[in-house]
Enzyme design. Structure first.
Site, mmCIF file in Angstrom:
data_model
loop_
_atom_site.group_PDB
_atom_site.id
_atom_site.type_symbol
_atom_site.label_atom_id
_atom_site.label_comp_id
_atom_site.label_asym_id
_atom_site.label_seq_id
_atom_site.Cartn_x
_atom_site.Cartn_y
_atom_site.Cartn_z
ATOM 1 N N HIS A 307 0.880 -1.274 0.045
ATOM 2 C CA HIS A 307 0.212 -0.048 0.145
ATOM 3 C C HIS A 307 1.080 1.209 -0.029
ATOM 4 O O HIS A 307 1.817 1.243 0.689
ATOM 5 C CB HIS A 307 -0.852 0.066 1.219
ATOM 6 C CG HIS A 307 -1.812 0.754 1.218
ATOM 7 N ND1 HIS A 307 -1.903 2.360 1.278
ATOM 8 C CD2 HIS A 307 -3.425 0.652 0.488
ATOM 9 C CE1 HIS A 307 -3.241 2.741 1.160
ATOM 10 N NE2 HIS A 307 -4.048 1.831 0.612
ATOM 11 N N ASP A 364 -8.046 -5.209 -0.026
ATOM 12 C CA ASP A 364 -8.568 -6.072 -1.120
ATOM 13 C C ASP A 364 -8.329 -7.500 -1.014
ATOM 14 O O ASP A 364 -8.531 -8.461 -1.882
ATOM 15 C CB ASP A 364 -7.982 -5.352 -2.443
ATOM 16 C CG ASP A 364 -8.865 -4.091 -2.808
ATOM 17 O OD1 ASP A 364 -10.057 -3.972 -2.537
ATOM 18 O OD2 ASP A 364 -8.372 -3.126 -3.466
HETATM 19 N N1 CMC Z 1 4.021 -7.820 -4.828
HETATM 20 C C1 CMC Z 1 5.565 -7.482 -5.128
HETATM 21 N N2 CMC Z 1 6.170 -6.558 -4.844
HETATM 22 C C2 CMC Z 1 5.641 -5.317 -4.670
HETATM 23 C C3 CMC Z 1 4.141 -5.321 -4.394
HETATM 24 C C4 CMC Z 1 3.478 -6.515 -4.728
HETATM 25 N N3 CMC Z 1 2.226 -6.704 -4.485
HETATM 26 N N4 CMC Z 1 3.806 -4.177 -4.119
HETATM 27 C C5 CMC Z 1 5.132 -3.550 -3.863
HETATM 28 N N5 CMC Z 1 6.063 -4.260 -4.262
HETATM 29 C C6 CMC Z 1 7.349 -3.753 -4.128
HETATM 30 C C7 CMC Z 1 7.880 -3.011 -5.524
HETATM 31 O O1 CMC Z 1 8.233 -3.700 -6.644
HETATM 32 C C8 CMC Z 1 8.735 -2.188 -4.998
HETATM 33 O O2 CMC Z 1 9.972 -3.001 -4.948
HETATM 34 P P1 CMC Z 1 11.537 -2.045 -5.045
HETATM 35 O O3 CMC Z 1 11.755 -1.212 -4.112
HETATM 36 O O4 CMC Z 1 12.491 -3.518 -5.271
HETATM 37 O O5 CMC Z 1 11.484 -1.688 -6.482
HETATM 38 C C9 CMC Z 1 8.647 -1.807 -3.590
HETATM 39 O O6 CMC Z 1 7.610 -2.981 -3.099
HETATM 40 C C10 CMC Z 1 7.694 -0.542 -3.532
HETATM 41 O O7 CMC Z 1 6.658 -0.585 -4.267
HETATM 42 P P2 CMC Z 1 6.032 0.492 -5.302
HETATM 43 O O8 CMC Z 1 5.389 0.050 -6.245
HETATM 44 O O9 CMC Z 1 7.246 1.614 -5.390
HETATM 45 O O10 CMC Z 1 4.904 1.232 -4.043
HETATM 46 P P3 CMC Z 1 3.776 2.127 -4.210
HETATM 47 O O11 CMC Z 1 3.553 3.104 -3.090
HETATM 48 O O12 CMC Z 1 4.074 3.082 -5.489
HETATM 49 O O13 CMC Z 1 2.671 1.079 -4.565
HETATM 50 C C11 CMC Z 1 0.761 -0.239 -4.537
HETATM 51 C C12 CMC Z 1 1.597 0.758 -3.809
HETATM 52 C C13 CMC Z 1 -0.588 -0.679 -3.763
HETATM 53 C C14 CMC Z 1 0.415 0.222 -6.116
HETATM 54 C C15 CMC Z 1 1.564 -1.428 -4.881
HETATM 55 O O14 CMC Z 1 1.928 -1.930 -3.392
HETATM 56 C C16 CMC Z 1 0.790 -2.461 -5.667
HETATM 57 O O15 CMC Z 1 0.979 -2.646 -6.782
HETATM 58 N N6 CMC Z 1 0.052 -3.569 -4.853
HETATM 59 C C17 CMC Z 1 -0.603 -4.650 -5.453
HETATM 60 C C18 CMC Z 1 -1.995 -3.980 -5.979
HETATM 61 C C19 CMC Z 1 -2.935 -3.559 -4.867
HETATM 62 O O16 CMC Z 1 -3.116 -4.715 -4.035
HETATM 63 N N7 CMC Z 1 -3.352 -2.500 -4.799
HETATM 64 C C20 CMC Z 1 -4.664 -1.977 -4.032
HETATM 65 C C21 CMC Z 1 -4.301 -1.064 -2.839
HETATM 66 S S1 CMC Z 1 -5.405 -1.058 -1.620
HETATM 67 C C22 CMC Z 1 -6.887 -0.508 -2.345
HETATM 68 C C23 CMC Z 1 -6.696 0.803 -2.556
HETATM 69 O O17 CMC Z 1 -7.078 1.529 -1.645
HETATM 70 O O18 CMC Z 1 -6.749 1.354 -3.707
#
Ligand code: CMC
Length: 428
Positions: A307, A364
């Site tokens: 998140h 989710d």
């Molecule tokens: N599986 C594997 N690796 C992950 C995941 C995941 N679900 N989420 C983040 N990472 C890794 C990412 O690759 C990165 O690694 P590194 O630092 O080595 O490059 C690190 O963790 C940080 O991730 P980020 O993408 O920079 O973080 P963000 O804050 O931009 O993204 C997120 C947050 C929710 C988009 C992401 O965690 C994600 O894609 N999760 C899966 C989708 C999901 O479940 N979304 C629902 C969110 S809750 C409902 C809502 O309120 O919308």
């Protein structure tokens, strides 16, 4: 003395005020930075940027705290109802009994939608994703209520638009589902409460009796409460930024529904179930998928994990996990996908990659499992999120307008060509 931050660029220094919120959150106010220094800040994805000051929702991602108007999500989920939470978010306080009765009655008496909206619905092919249909139908309300187009016209008019929207969204959502499966639509039954009415419109079949199961209606009500607001997320920021151009409430919410649809935001609940089913079909080897999630050359992500703000357990996920167990138990359902979800969670919580990055299950991860148990089809999961998030979007839109916020218009750092001379096509 008011706290200040000092920014030094070359031999010049700029003093910037520090703003402190009621929970002691601090922000550097850079609103005068460009005028005084010619500089802007660069923050893709707004990871460190506060776009507004808001009195609606407090979230502490490190401690796993979520409160609407000061009330904890745990208390609201246990003791309140979705419509009461909607009132709280939109009007800022819990309603007195009489005010709440009036509010409920107004919502109940606006549930019908104009018959011509049915012709719009008929124009969509069956199989259309209900999120696209829902966003379009909400946008179409601007045509049926042209007086709503100018939100500056009257506060009473805006309040009527708010109530119409809360009342009509379940009808539109259920109709979007009926369109997807090619069945005739059901009309609202105003004798029922908000969630029971929605369930009846979703599942009743002409000429068959349909009794709403209170276990299902109560579980749905709780899920909607948990989704009702989440401060400045992608869809809420969209609603605020669209509304900041003085676009109408309906236009702003239609945009919010589209923003919610993507799998990184509200669409994650559909993506989680599709992922879990995929793992099951592939033999249920959770370790294989954990390895894929960690492999930077593999686009697979563990949906429902991580998140932007929570770097600890998402408090909504805790409540939902327990609710999923309760609902499955009460309905006597044994869902093998729940076992896969629990297996993945167990490994992820111990795995170095996930621990280091503070990736925990989010709202989710388990919500899809409850929706499935309630009989909600997968393509409707994100629509359920939209139903829940509606009061939050409305409250945030209303606050943005009442605070007379300026139009949202970020800056950029340009990285394209410098001036080039045009060459006519026959000389290229
Ligand atoms: N599986 C594997 N690796 C992950 C995941 C995941 N679900 N989420 C983040 N990472 C890794 C990412 O690759 C990165 O690694 P590194 O630092 O080595 O490059 C690190 O963790 C940080 O991730 P980020 O993408 O920079 O973080 P963000 O804050 O931009 O993204 C997120 C947050 C929710 C988009 C992401 O965690 C994600 O894609 N999760 C899966 C989708 C999901 O479940 N979304 C629902 C969110 S809750 C409902 C809502 O309120 O919308």
């Amino acid at each position: 003395m008011a706290e200040k931050a000092t920014l030094t660029v070359g031999d010049k220094s700029y003093e910037l005020p520090i703003v402190t919120g009621t929970e002691n959150e601090k922000a550097i106010d850079i609103s005068s930075l460009r005028a005084s220094s010619g500089l802007i800040t660069l923050d893709p994805g707004y990871k460190n940027t506060g776009s507004t000051s808001s009195a609606i929702t407090f979230l502490d991602g490190e401690k796993g705290i979520l409160r609407y108007r000061g009330y904890s999500i745990e208390d609201l989920a246990e003791k309140s109802s979705f419509l009461e939470v909607a009132y709280l978010l939109i009007y800022g306080n819990l309603p007195e009994k009489n005010d709440f009765e009036t509010f409920k009655s107004e919502i109940t008496h606006h549930t019908l939608i104009h018959e011509d909206i049915k012709s719009i619905l008929d124009g969509f092919p069956s199989n259309s994703h209900p999120m696209g249909v829902l966003s379009s139908l909400v946008s179409s309300l601007t045509a049926f209520y042209p007086e709503s187009l100018d939100p500056n016209r009257s506060a009473i008019g805006v309040d009527l638009s708010i109530k119409r929207l809360i009342a009509k969204l379940p009808t539109m959502a259920a109709w979007a589902f009926k369109n997807e499966i090619g069945h005739p639509v059901n009309y609202p039954d105003n004798r029922l409460d908000y969630c029971s009415n929605f369930l009846k419109m979703m599942f009743a079949v002409p000429s068959e009796d349909y009794e709403v199961d209170p276990v299902i209606a109560n579980a749905l009500d709780k899920l909607l409460i948990l989704h009702a607001d989440h401060e400045q997320n992608c869809s809420t920021s969209t609603v605020r930024i669209v509304g900041s151009s003085h676009a109408s409430l309906y236009a702003s919410i239609a945009a919010g529904i589209s923003a919610l649809w993507g799998p990184l935001h509200g669409g994650a609940n559909q993506a989680v179930i599709e992922m879990l089913e995929g793992i099951k079909r592939d033999g249920g080897d959770v370790n294989k998928y954990m390895a894929k999630a960690k492999d930077k050359n593999d686009p697979f992500r563990l949906m429902g994990f991580g998140h932007r703000v929570y770097k600890n357990f998402d408090p909504r996920a805790k409540i939902i996990k327990k609710a999923a167990d309760d609902v499955l138990d009460k309905l006597g359902i044994d869902d093998p996908v729940l076992e896969i979800a629990k297996g993945l969670e167990e490994i992820a919580l111990r795995d170095e990659y996930f621990v280091e990055r503070k990736l925990y299950p989010n709202v989710d991860f388990y919500s899809g499992i409850i929706y499935r148990a309630l009989g909600i089809p997968t393509s409707m999961f994100t629509v359920m999120f939209a139903l829940g998030r509606l009061p939050g979007w409305i409250a945030q839109w209303k606050e943005m307008r009442e605070n007379k916020e300026p139009i949202g218009r970020p800056r950029q750092v340009y990285t394209g060509n410098q001036k080039v001379d045009f060459v006519p096509i026959d000389k290229r």
